[in-house]
Design a protein around this motif. Structure first.
Motif, PDB file in Angstrom:
ATOM      1  N   CYS A  31      -0.606   2.914  -7.011  1.00 24.54           N
ATOM      2  CA  CYS A  31      -0.844   1.557  -7.488  1.00 24.54           C
ATOM      3  C   CYS A  31       0.205   0.582  -6.943  1.00 24.54           C
ATOM      4  O   CYS A  31      -0.034  -0.605  -6.858  1.00 24.54           O
ATOM      5  CB  CYS A  31      -0.870   1.514  -9.004  1.00 24.54           C
ATOM      6  SG  CYS A  31       0.753   1.639  -9.774  1.00 24.54           S
ATOM      7  N   ARG A  32       1.367   1.080  -6.603  1.00 28.73           N
ATOM      8  CA  ARG A  32       2.492   0.322  -6.025  1.00 28.73           C
ATOM      9  C   ARG A  32       3.065  -0.721  -6.971  1.00 28.73           C
ATOM     10  O   ARG A  32       3.765  -1.628  -6.543  1.00 28.73           O
ATOM     11  CB  ARG A  32       2.116  -0.382  -4.699  1.00 28.73           C
ATOM     12  CG  ARG A  32       1.341   0.414  -3.704  1.00 28.73           C
ATOM     13  CD  ARG A  32       1.822   1.805  -3.530  1.00 28.73           C
ATOM     14  NE  ARG A  32       2.955   1.971  -2.613  1.00 28.73           N
ATOM     15  CZ  ARG A  32       3.467   3.164  -2.291  1.00 28.73           C
ATOM     16  NH1 ARG A  32       2.949   4.267  -2.802  1.00 28.73           N
ATOM     17  NH2 ARG A  32       4.500   3.253  -1.483  1.00 28.73           N
ATOM     18  N   CYS A  34       8.093   5.721  -8.605  1.00 30.33           N
ATOM     19  CA  CYS A  34       7.602   6.927  -9.263  1.00 30.33           C
ATOM     20  C   CYS A  34       7.538   8.098  -8.293  1.00 30.33           C
ATOM     21  O   CYS A  34       7.571   9.250  -8.707  1.00 30.33           O
ATOM     22  CB  CYS A  34       6.219   6.683  -9.868  1.00 30.33           C
ATOM     23  SG  CYS A  34       4.951   6.359  -8.655  1.00 30.33           S
ATOM     24  N   GLY A  39       1.223   7.858  -6.951  1.00 27.88           N
ATOM     25  CA  GLY A  39       1.913   6.853  -6.153  1.00 27.88           C
ATOM     26  C   GLY A  39       0.978   5.897  -5.441  1.00 27.88           C
ATOM     27  O   GLY A  39       1.223   5.521  -4.305  1.00 27.88           O
ATOM     28  N   CYS A  66       5.208  -0.110  -9.236  1.00 29.08           N
ATOM     29  CA  CYS A  66       6.533   0.297  -9.686  1.00 29.08           C
ATOM     30  C   CYS A  66       7.598   0.047  -8.623  1.00 29.08           C
ATOM     31  O   CYS A  66       8.645   0.689  -8.633  1.00 29.08           O
ATOM     32  CB  CYS A  66       6.502   1.757 -10.067  1.00 29.08           C
ATOM     33  SG  CYS A  66       6.118   2.818  -8.673  1.00 29.08           S
ATOM     34  N   CYS A  75      -0.280   3.823 -12.286  1.00 27.42           N
ATOM     35  CA  CYS A  75      -0.796   5.155 -11.970  1.00 27.42           C
ATOM     36  C   CYS A  75       0.095   6.255 -12.495  1.00 27.42           C
ATOM     37  O   CYS A  75      -0.364   7.345 -12.786  1.00 27.42           O
ATOM     38  CB  CYS A  75      -0.997   5.306 -10.466  1.00 27.42           C
ATOM     39  SG  CYS A  75       0.532   5.337  -9.520  1.00 27.42           S
ATOM     40  N   TYR A  76       1.390   5.981 -12.643  1.00 24.06           N
ATOM     41  CA  TYR A  76       2.294   7.034 -13.068  1.00 24.06           C
ATOM     42  C   TYR A  76       2.073   7.368 -14.539  1.00 24.06           C
ATOM     43  O   TYR A  76       1.928   6.488 -15.379  1.00 24.06           O
ATOM     44  CB  TYR A  76       3.750   6.613 -12.862  1.00 24.06           C
ATOM     45  CG  TYR A  76       4.722   7.636 -13.397  1.00 24.06           C
ATOM     46  CD1 TYR A  76       5.013   8.770 -12.645  1.00 24.06           C
ATOM     47  CD2 TYR A  76       5.292   7.504 -14.649  1.00 24.06           C
ATOM     48  CE1 TYR A  76       5.863   9.738 -13.147  1.00 24.06           C
ATOM     49  CE2 TYR A  76       6.135   8.470 -15.154  1.00 24.06           C
ATOM     50  CZ  TYR A  76       6.418   9.582 -14.399  1.00 24.06           C
ATOM     51  OH  TYR A  76       7.246  10.542 -14.901  1.00 24.06           O
ATOM     52  N   ARG A  97       4.178   0.055 -14.418  1.00 24.02           N
ATOM     53  CA  ARG A  97       3.474   1.163 -13.765  1.00 24.02           C
ATOM     54  C   ARG A  97       2.014   1.158 -14.186  1.00 24.02           C
ATOM     55  O   ARG A  97       1.689   0.757 -15.296  1.00 24.02           O
ATOM     56  CB  ARG A  97       4.116   2.475 -14.158  1.00 24.02           C
ATOM     57  CG  ARG A  97       3.966   2.767 -15.638  1.00 24.02           C
ATOM     58  CD  ARG A  97       4.941   3.782 -16.149  1.00 24.02           C
ATOM     59  NE  ARG A  97       6.288   3.251 -16.219  1.00 24.02           N
ATOM     60  CZ  ARG A  97       7.321   3.926 -16.712  1.00 24.02           C
ATOM     61  NH1 ARG A  97       7.176   5.145 -17.130  1.00 24.02           N
ATOM     62  NH2 ARG A  97       8.515   3.377 -16.759  1.00 24.02           N
TER      63      ARG A  97
END
Ligand code: SF4
Ligand code: FES
Lengths: 771, 92
Positions: free
Chosen positions: A111-112, A128, A109, A114, A100-101, A98
């Motif tokens: 950055c993608r 996330c 949600g 995760c 951004c989370y 991860r």
């Protein structure tokens, strides 16, 4: 996963929904609608008056729904309803990458990184931002997931500079780490990399914005936790940039935390820049002694030097943040240090370097040759419990009863009942309060970490907050009831509207600032506060909402140890011998007569040492294993990260040595013996890292003796700290802190030039900066 | 009652140590809650420190001037009246 962290998460998601409306950013689309109630509450709270009824907050107290079963890589796990797929994976012990989370921030949600696969979804989903469904099958190890994450990584790296060898984040960079797992061994892009101009965020945070991956953690932290709307995203797509729009320094007292949050090297520490690589550092887990909160910290040292200070996780104290003074004032530990004893020959002569023997003999002579009624000792703001205990025992042997704690109006009542001077509700449980009254405090300067907890209550749970004291911007709505004791009288008599709010609350809390303790009318005001606490039901069952907030690390320990004037102490008698233990306050020094013989023990050559006849060099909090008690009464121990400079010694050893030279040796000769003695004086010292609740609450009789003699005056309440960055000798010796004061001063001047337009826009006036 | 609690003038500090919940501290707890004010009234400038910690053995410490000698008496399982007697035996 614990229930506590789940409720934390629910809060986060409620913030997610508010963020989506407020900044219109890309947010978790699926979670957006879940907490509509919370959203309405959140939005209304910013416009509604602070005196909204606490019933609203109480009415929506969530019930625990039954857990839901999901499958992560085929393994069944039970998780609370409504959590995200990522939370479920965490609960199952499966790692999901991860950027951004962050569990303490709203969900972006964006950055993608995760991505995981869930059954019946044709595409991988961002875990996330995706809530779980009963029986959901989650797969994190499939080839599709791996390929998808590799794709995300390739795009992130397409515009990320390859400057790891000269990047301060190198070695502790999330992007670097994850590129090991998901990065490709060669690039497919031939286009030129995007470059972004660096922003000037002031003297603490260094930016290299080309490295930014637009996770928006820093923006969310500033807006949600710190409560300052300094950072934001401008532009879209390829030209999106993080910045302050108009060049300005961050105005938060906890701005340094964005450095830890930034997963890449876009935001790094300016004072630490290029001074060390992370793998050269020797970490020591310790405790912050620069304020009364006592945050858990890690002191990173190289050789004999502290290179940086970063926070450690401690849910009950600092969560995972620390204030800027605690983080950045470490360069003050290298300057202005007392590295040898000094003695002043005769009156008016300069201080001269001396041997320990000469200095101790001079101090012992002063102690022995002064009649006991003229002995005085002061425990300062940075003094540790061991040395305070040793000093108290030493003074007792010479019958010196005039013991004072810096910043507390001397009274034999001051330390009697522990519940009268600690933060009873504890920092963690203050968030349960449903109405809060502040008395004589500017939380933002005195305890930024507590302030962010209160902000969470006030903004997200609509807890009404009112303040009797300085009119300052605390980053959340609060009602100002006035700035003198009259406002407390109005609350007592019911003339103030906020009294009804406190009466209606089930867990009301009163936070009394340290400023009150130092007033000449301290005990008059304190007995009013205690009276009010009784009248509105602050103390009932296991809830004690009467809280005293100390702004420094040394005071609670001194009070616990009973460092107060004894029955024979005549505070009015001019002292002939004064022992200053880390005491540098102007007020303390002003009360010492010209001809008194002053011994100063401490680590910095500041005001106290300048006044002294004998200077005994001690160790700073990073250089000794010492006990400090935070404002809640939590006993914590620091560890030695670096040795003290020159011939300075740990402080209790100095007092022990002095006692021997003076002829009556203290009965303990190692630190364990001293700690046994401390536990005998106050058994609270026996349990380190925990808070011993003080259940004895002597309704109103606490200040029986001294309240009559000090009637509350009409003098306005202020804050005990006028300058956040330079509140102690370490801050005053720090170049970084001096730069902060300068920058804030400049900004203050600037905003005041354009004050009229800002005023029309209804901007809150600038925080009274380091004036 | 108040006059009875006037302590020896040489006493420079009183300390009650007790546990928040244990039954052996119950008498001490009752005594300090009820008599704190009386002690303070009779000895207005005497620090009377009340310290609680889980599992602590209820005790009374009396420090007397001029050498600062401390005497300790265990108050375990004493009722409030006995605590008063203990205080008088140590500090009168
Ligand atoms: S500066 Fe760092 S924390 Fe802020 S958006 Fe960029 S990468 Fe994220
Ligand atoms: S961590 Fe899920 S999208 Fe960034």
């Amino acid at each position: 996963m614990s229930v506590a962290s789940m409720s934390m998460w629910c809060r986060a998601s409620c913030r997610a929904s508010s963020l989506s409306l407020l900044v219109g950013g890309s947010t978790g689309p699926l979670l957006g609608g879940i907490h509509n109630n919370a959203l309405v509450r959140t939005l209304s709270s910013s416009s509604a008056s602070a005196a909204a009824t606490p019933a609203a907050a109480a009415a929506v107290a969530p019930e625990e729904p039954p857990p839901v079963e999901v499958f992560v890589n085929g393994e069944s796990v039970q998780v609370p309803k409504g959590v995200s797929v990522m939370q479920a994976c965490d609960a199952a012990g499966v790692d999901v990458p991860r950027f951004c989370y962050h569990q303490r921030l709203s969900i972006a949600g964006n950055c993608r990184m995760c991505l995981v696969e869930v059954t019946k979804s044709p595409k991988p989903v961002a875990s996330c931002a995706m809530p779980i469904m009963p029986g959901m099958q989650i797969h994190t190890e499939t080839p599709l997931v791996k390929k998808a994450r590799e794709g995300v990584m390739e795009f992130l790296l397409a515009n990320h500079p390859l400057d790891c060898p000269i990047c301060d984040q190198g070695g502790e960079c999330d992007l670097q780490d994850m590129s090991m797992a998901y990065g490709s061994d060669r690039g497919r892009f031939v286009e030129e990399k995007r470059a972004v101009e660096d922003k000037n965020l002031g003297p603490l945070v260094k930016t290299v914005m080309t490295r930014c991956i637009h996770c928006t953690r820093c923006v969310r932290f500033a807006t949600e936790v710190a409560g300052v709307h300094d950072l934001g995203v401008t532009g879209r797509g390829g030209s999106a940039e993080i910045g302050t729009y108009l060049e300005k320094a961050l105005t938060s007292e906890m701005s340094g935390n964005v450095i830890d949050l930034c997963p890449v090297g876009a935001l790094t520490s300016k004072p630490y820049a290029f001074t060390a690589r992370s793998w050269e550092l020797r970490p020591t887990e310790s405790v912050d002694a620069t304020d009364g909160i006592g945050a858990s910290i890690r002191v990173d040292a190289r050789g004999h030097e502290v290179m940086r200070i970063v926070p450690r996780l401690n849910e009950s104290v600092n969560e995972e943040w620390i204030g800027d003074r605690g983080r950045f004032s470490y360069d003050g530990l290298r300057r202005q240090r007392l590295d040898a004893p000094y003695v002043r020959g005769e009156k008016g002569a300069p201080l001269r370097k001396a041997t320990w023997k000469d200095a101790l003999e001079a101090a012992a002579h002063g102690l022995r040759s002064t009649p006991s009624t003229k002995l005085m000792a002061v425990a300062g703001k940075l003094a540790d419990a061991e040395s305070i205990c040793a000093l108290k025992d030493l003074m007792a042997m010479y019958d010196g009863q005039n013991l004072q704690v810096e910043g507390v109006t001397p009274s034999s009542d001051a330390a009697d009942v522990r519940s009268s001077y600690v933060f009873n509700s504890t920092l963690e449980r203050i968030e349960e309060a449903d109405a809060i009254l502040l008395v004589g405090t500017d939380l933002r300067k005195e305890a930024p970490l507590l302030n962010s907890r209160l902000r969470r209550s006030a903004v997200y749970d609509c807890v009404p907050v009112a303040s009797v004291g300085p009119d300052v911007d605390l980053t959340y709505p609060k009602k100002d009831l006035g700035d003198s004791a009259k406002a407390i009288d109005d609350l007592l008599s019911g003339a103030s509207a906020f009294r009804a709010v406190l009466d209606g609350a089930s867990k009301p809390a009163i936070i009394v600032g340290a400023h009150v303790l130092s007033r000449p009318d301290a005990y008059g005001v304190l007995s009013k506060c205690v009276q009010l606490a009784n009248d509105v039901g602050c103390v009932s069952g296991d809830w004690n909402g009467y809280n005293v907030l100390h702004e420094c690390a040394g005071r609670v320990a001194a009070l616990d140890l009973g460092f107060v004037p004894g029955p024979k102490a005549d505070v009015a008698t001019a002292p002939g011998f004064v022992y200053l233990m880390n005491a540098d306050d102007e007020a303390t020094l002003a009360s010492i007569p010209e001809d008194a013989f002053v011994v100063y023990q401490g680590h910095h050559g500041d005001a106290g040492a300048a006044r002294a006849n004998v200077v005994l060099p001690g160790a700073a909090y990073t250089e000794k294993g010492a006990t400090y008690v935070n404002t809640e009464g939590r006993v914590q121990r620091t560890k030695r990260a670096v040795p003290p400079p020159g011939s300075a010694r740990e402080d209790w050893e100095v007092v022990r040595a002095l006692s021997e030279v003076a002829g009556l040796a203290l009965p303990y000769d190692d630190v364990d013996g001293l700690r046994v003695r401390m536990a005998e004086v106050s058994p609270t010292f026996a349990s380190v890292d925990s808070v011993q609740q003080s259940t004895i609450w002597l309704n109103g009789s606490t200040y029986a003796a001294s309240k009559g003699s000090s009637k509350a005056s009409t003098a306005p309440f202020t804050s005990s700290i006028s300058n956040y960055f330079q509140a102690d000798v370490i801050g005053r010796s720090s170049k970084t802190m001096a730069r902060c004061v300068e920058t804030r001063g400049e900004m203050y001047a600037k905003t005041h030039d354009v004050g009229s337009t800002l005023g029309e826009l209804g901007e809150p006036s600038a925080h009274p900066l380091g004036d | 009652m108040a006059s009875k609690l006037a302590l020896n003038a040489a006493v420079s500090e009183l300390r009650f140590v007790l546990c928040q919940s244990s039954p052996s501290s119950a008498g001490t707890r009752e005594f300090v809650s009820k008599s704190y004010e009386a002690i303070k009234k009779a000895n207005p400038r005497l620090p009377v420190l009340i310290r609680e910690a889980a599992g602590a053995e209820p005790s009374l410490f009396v420090r007397t001037a001029p050498q600062g000698v401390e005497k300790r008496l265990s108050l375990a399982n004493l009722n409030a009246a006995d605590v008063k007697k203990a205080l008088e035996s140590l500090a009168k």
